[in-house]
Design a protein around this motif. Structure first.
Motif, PDB file in Angstrom:
ATOM      1  N   ARG A  74      68.636  69.649  54.731  1.00  0.00           N
ATOM      2  CA  ARG A  74      68.392  68.659  55.774  1.00  0.00           C
ATOM      3  C   ARG A  74      68.622  69.328  57.124  1.00  0.00           C
ATOM      4  O   ARG A  74      69.604  70.040  57.312  1.00  0.00           O
ATOM      5  CB  ARG A  74      69.332  67.466  55.614  1.00  0.00           C
ATOM      6  N   PHE A  75      67.751  69.095  58.064  1.00  0.00           N
ATOM      7  CA  PHE A  75      67.844  69.708  59.370  1.00  0.00           C
ATOM      8  C   PHE A  75      68.327  68.688  60.389  1.00  0.00           C
ATOM      9  O   PHE A  75      68.009  67.502  60.301  1.00  0.00           O
ATOM     10  CB  PHE A  75      66.495  70.287  59.798  1.00  0.00           C
ATOM     11  N   VAL A  76      69.081  69.153  61.350  1.00  0.00           N
ATOM     12  CA  VAL A  76      69.616  68.294  62.401  1.00  0.00           C
ATOM     13  C   VAL A  76      68.644  68.319  63.568  1.00  0.00           C
ATOM     14  O   VAL A  76      68.216  69.388  64.000  1.00  0.00           O
ATOM     15  CB  VAL A  76      71.005  68.811  62.864  1.00  0.00           C
ATOM     16  N   PRO A  77      68.284  67.147  64.086  1.00  0.00           N
ATOM     17  CA  PRO A  77      67.355  67.135  65.215  1.00  0.00           C
ATOM     18  C   PRO A  77      68.008  67.710  66.475  1.00  0.00           C
ATOM     19  O   PRO A  77      69.224  67.634  66.654  1.00  0.00           O
ATOM     20  CB  PRO A  77      67.011  65.655  65.398  1.00  0.00           C
TER      21      PRO A  77
END
Length: 82
Positions: free
Chosen positions: A27-30
């Motif tokens: 999961r990537f952090v905006p």
């Protein structure tokens, strides 16, 4: 793939980041908007200022106590000299 906890070097970091980016469940952090970064920066500056002011007040109170002048805790008490 496990995440590296030792031998922190640029090559090792790059290899680990590349491996993590290829994972399907990653999961990537905006990216924060500039306004949010500005607010966070102001909070950190204020927090540092409060920390330094408290340390300086405590140092002054400690030095005054060496001369027998006991001042209660708090900025207002220190400024009033009570």
């Amino acid at each position: 793939m496990s995440y590296r906890k030792s031998n922190k070097r640029d090559f090792n970091d790059a290899t680990t980041i590349a491996g993590a980016a290829q994972r399907q469940d990653m999961r990537f952090v905006p990216v924060k908007p500039a306004e949010q970064q500005d607010i966070q920066m102001l909070h950190r500056i204020r927090q540092l200022h409060v920390k330094n002011a408290t340390a300086q007040s405590n140092q002054i109170r400690g030095l005054l106590s060496e001369y027998g002048m006991v001042v209660s805790q708090g900025k207002n008490k220190l400024l009033a000299g009570t």
